[in-house]
Design a protein around this motif. Structure first.
Motif, PDB file in Angstrom:
ATOM      1  N   TYR A   1      37.948  35.381  41.517  1.00 43.91           N
ATOM      2  CA  TYR A   1      37.574  36.746  41.857  1.00 43.91           C
ATOM      3  C   TYR A   1      38.700  37.695  41.452  1.00 43.91           C
ATOM      4  O   TYR A   1      39.876  37.333  41.435  1.00 43.91           O
ATOM      5  N   LYS A   2      38.301  38.957  41.215  1.00 42.50           N
ATOM      6  CA  LYS A   2      39.288  40.008  41.001  1.00 42.50           C
ATOM      7  C   LYS A   2      39.022  41.141  41.994  1.00 42.50           C
ATOM      8  O   LYS A   2      37.863  41.509  42.237  1.00 42.50           O
ATOM      9  N   GLN A   3      40.106  41.663  42.553  1.00 41.33           N
ATOM     10  CA  GLN A   3      39.981  42.789  43.470  1.00 41.33           C
ATOM     11  C   GLN A   3      40.717  43.986  42.892  1.00 41.33           C
ATOM     12  O   GLN A   3      41.935  43.952  42.688  1.00 41.33           O
ATOM     13  N   ASP A   4      39.969  45.043  42.631  1.00 39.09           N
ATOM     14  CA  ASP A   4      40.573  46.307  42.211  1.00 39.09           C
ATOM     15  C   ASP A   4      41.068  47.044  43.444  1.00 39.09           C
ATOM     16  O   ASP A   4      40.534  46.854  44.550  1.00 39.09           O
ATOM     17  N   PRO A   5      42.062  47.902  43.285  1.00 37.27           N
ATOM     18  CA  PRO A   5      42.592  48.642  44.441  1.00 37.27           C
ATOM     19  C   PRO A   5      41.506  49.396  45.199  1.00 37.27           C
ATOM     20  O   PRO A   5      40.686  50.095  44.597  1.00 37.27           O
ATOM     21  N   GLY A   6      41.465  49.212  46.520  1.00 38.04           N
ATOM     22  CA  GLY A   6      40.500  49.919  47.356  1.00 38.04           C
ATOM     23  C   GLY A   6      39.091  49.370  47.326  1.00 38.04           C
ATOM     24  O   GLY A   6      38.188  49.974  47.917  1.00 38.04           O
ATOM     25  N   GLU A   7      38.894  48.250  46.657  1.00 42.87           N
ATOM     26  CA  GLU A   7      37.550  47.677  46.541  1.00 42.87           C
ATOM     27  C   GLU A   7      37.522  46.269  47.118  1.00 42.87           C
ATOM     28  O   GLU A   7      38.556  45.669  47.396  1.00 42.87           O
ATOM     29  N   GLY A   8      36.306  45.726  47.261  1.00 38.18           N
ATOM     30  CA  GLY A   8      36.169  44.329  47.625  1.00 38.18           C
ATOM     31  C   GLY A   8      36.264  43.451  46.386  1.00 38.18           C
ATOM     32  O   GLY A   8      36.078  43.918  45.263  1.00 38.18           O
ATOM     33  N   PRO A   9      36.577  42.168  46.559  1.00 40.34           N
ATOM     34  CA  PRO A   9      36.658  41.253  45.415  1.00 40.34           C
ATOM     35  C   PRO A   9      35.307  41.115  44.708  1.00 40.34           C
ATOM     36  O   PRO A   9      34.252  41.196  45.340  1.00 40.34           O
ATOM     37  N   VAL A  10      35.389  40.871  43.401  1.00 33.42           N
ATOM     38  CA  VAL A  10      34.192  40.687  42.587  1.00 33.42           C
ATOM     39  C   VAL A  10      34.351  39.391  41.793  1.00 33.42           C
ATOM     40  O   VAL A  10      35.431  39.123  41.258  1.00 33.42           O
ATOM     41  N   LEU A  11      33.289  38.617  41.706  1.00 29.41           N
ATOM     42  CA  LEU A  11      33.354  37.340  40.999  1.00 29.41           C
ATOM     43  C   LEU A  11      33.563  37.545  39.503  1.00 29.41           C
ATOM     44  O   LEU A  11      32.875  38.360  38.885  1.00 29.41           O
ATOM     45  N   LEU A  12      34.518  36.784  38.940  1.00 31.88           N
ATOM     46  CA  LEU A  12      34.755  36.795  37.495  1.00 31.88           C
ATOM     47  C   LEU A  12      34.082  35.589  36.833  1.00 31.88           C
ATOM     48  O   LEU A  12      33.348  35.728  35.860  1.00 31.88           O
TER      49      LEU A  12
ATOM     50  N   ASP B   1      43.157  45.519  33.629  1.00 29.61           N
ATOM     51  CA  ASP B   1      43.258  44.152  34.179  1.00 29.61           C
ATOM     52  C   ASP B   1      44.096  44.137  35.452  1.00 29.61           C
ATOM     53  O   ASP B   1      44.154  43.119  36.150  1.00 29.61           O
ATOM     54  N   VAL B   2      44.742  45.242  35.759  1.00 32.54           N
ATOM     55  CA  VAL B   2      45.547  45.342  36.985  1.00 32.54           C
ATOM     56  C   VAL B   2      44.671  45.071  38.203  1.00 32.54           C
ATOM     57  O   VAL B   2      43.546  45.552  38.292  1.00 32.54           O
ATOM     58  N   GLY B   3      45.198  44.271  39.117  1.00 34.21           N
ATOM     59  CA  GLY B   3      44.458  43.968  40.332  1.00 34.21           C
ATOM     60  C   GLY B   3      44.967  42.676  40.939  1.00 34.21           C
ATOM     61  O   GLY B   3      45.981  42.122  40.504  1.00 34.21           O
ATOM     62  N   ILE B   4      44.254  42.210  41.949  1.00 37.31           N
ATOM     63  CA  ILE B   4      44.602  40.954  42.599  1.00 37.31           C
ATOM     64  C   ILE B   4      43.584  39.907  42.183  1.00 37.31           C
ATOM     65  O   ILE B   4      42.371  40.129  42.278  1.00 37.31           O
ATOM     66  N   TYR B   5      44.064  38.756  41.741  1.00 37.84           N
ATOM     67  CA  TYR B   5      43.197  37.670  41.287  1.00 37.84           C
ATOM     68  C   TYR B   5      43.243  36.542  42.311  1.00 37.84           C
ATOM     69  O   TYR B   5      44.303  36.016  42.640  1.00 37.84           O
ATOM     70  N   PHE B   6      42.075  36.201  42.812  1.00 37.87           N
ATOM     71  CA  PHE B   6      41.949  35.157  43.819  1.00 37.87           C
ATOM     72  C   PHE B   6      41.183  33.971  43.257  1.00 37.87           C
ATOM     73  O   PHE B   6      40.191  34.138  42.549  1.00 37.87           O
ATOM     74  N   CYS B   7      41.625  32.775  43.619  1.00 39.40           N
ATOM     75  CA  CYS B   7      40.772  31.616  43.441  1.00 39.40           C
ATOM     76  C   CYS B   7      40.124  31.331  44.788  1.00 39.40           C
ATOM     77  O   CYS B   7      40.659  31.687  45.843  1.00 39.40           O
TER      78      CYS B   7
END
Lengths: 112, 113
Positions: B35-46, B83-89
Motif C-alpha cells: 500500500y501507499k499512503q499520501d499525506p493526509g489520506e488513507g492507504p491505497v493498494l498498489l 512517489d513521495v509517501g509512506i509505503y506499507f506492506c
C-alpha cells in the motif's frame, strides 16, 4: 462510489469525554477494521470484524469498544478519552482478509 | 503474533533514481499486499501478490512474493516527486479464531527534485 466513509474528519475532545467515530461502507464487504496511526508508528489494529455480529480485538483495543450490528456500519466508541488516544483513526473494509482493503479518509482526534 | 518488518523507517532518493524496499516476517504469509499512503489520506493498494515467486508490475512499480513466503520486495523505477509517501506492506495474520490484516510500520519515501 462512496466506498468507506468516516465521520467526523476532525474532533477535539476533553479528557474524560466520550465519542463515537462512525464508519460505513457500501461495498457489502465482510471485513471491517479500525486502525490508529501515530506519527512514525505505522497502522495499529484496534478492533476488527469478519461479519455482522462478530467483532474481535486487535493489537491495541484498550479504551475502545466496537459493534457490528449491520454489514455496512462499524462504529468505534471511546468511553473516557485520554491524551494517549490522540491519533489519526482509519476505518477500512475488505471482501475477504486476502483482498484489497479500502480505507476511509481518516479522523484526526485530539484529546486535551 | 505475526509481525511484518520494514526498514529503514525513512528513505531519501533523487528524482529519477530507482528504489527498492523489502518486508520480512518470521512467519509464513500466503498473501502480500503493498500500500501507499499520501499525506493526509488513507492507504491505497498498489500491488497484491498471492503466489510464492510471483512477480507483478503496476507501471513503474514491481513487487515480488518471496520464495520462502517470509518476505516480499517492492521496487520503484525512475522515481518522480509524486512517489513521495509512506509505503506499507501488509498481509493476513492469524492469532485466534479469525485472520486479520496486519501492516508493517511503513517506509517514508522522500524524493529530491
Amino acid at each position: 462510489n462512496a466506498g468507506v466513509t468516516q465521520t467526523p474528519k476532525f474532533r477535539i475532545l476533553k479528557i474524560g469525554q466520550s465519542m463515537t467515530l462512525q464508519c460505513t461502507q457500501d461495498m457489502n464487504h465482510n471485513y471491517m477494521y479500525w486502525y490508529r496511526q501515530d506519527p512514525g508508528m505505522g497502522l495499529k489494529l484496534i478492533y476488527y470484524s469478519v461479519g455482522a455480529g462478530i467483532t474481535d480485538k486487535g493489537e491495541v483495543p484498550n479504551g475502545y469498544n466496537v459493534s457490528r450490528s449491520t454489514t455496512e456500519d462499524f462504529p468505534l466508541r471511546l468511553e473516557l478519552a485520554a491524551p494517549s488516544q490522540t491519533s489519526v483513526y482509519f476505518c477500512a473494509s475488505s471482501l475477504t482478509v486476502n483482498t484489497e482493503a479500502f480505507f476511509g479518509q481518516g479522523t484526526r482526534l485530539t484529546v486535551v | 503474533g505475526q509481525q511484518l518488518n520494514q526498514s529503514p523507517q525513512s528513505m531519501f532518493i533523487q528524482e529519477g533514481e530507482d528504489v527498492s524496499m523489502n518486508c520480512t516476517s518470521s512467519s509464513i504469509f500466503n498473501t502480500w499486499l503493498w500500500y501507499k499512503q499520501d499525506p493526509g489520506e488513507g492507504p491505497v493498494l498498489l500491488i497484491a501478490l498471492y503466489k510464492a515467486g510471483e512477480l507483478t508490475s503496476n507501471g513503474r512499480l514491481t513487487a515480488q512474493f518471496g520464495i520462502t513466503r517470509k518476505d516480499s520486495f517492492l521496487n520503484i523505477s525512475a522515481s518522480i516527486p509524486s512517489d513521495v509517501g509512506i509505503y506499507f506492506c501488509a498481509g493476513p495474520s492469524s492469532t485466534g479464531a479469525n485472520s486479520k490484516l496486519t501492516f508493517g510500520k511503513g517506509i517514508t519515501l522522500s524524493v529530491r527534485p
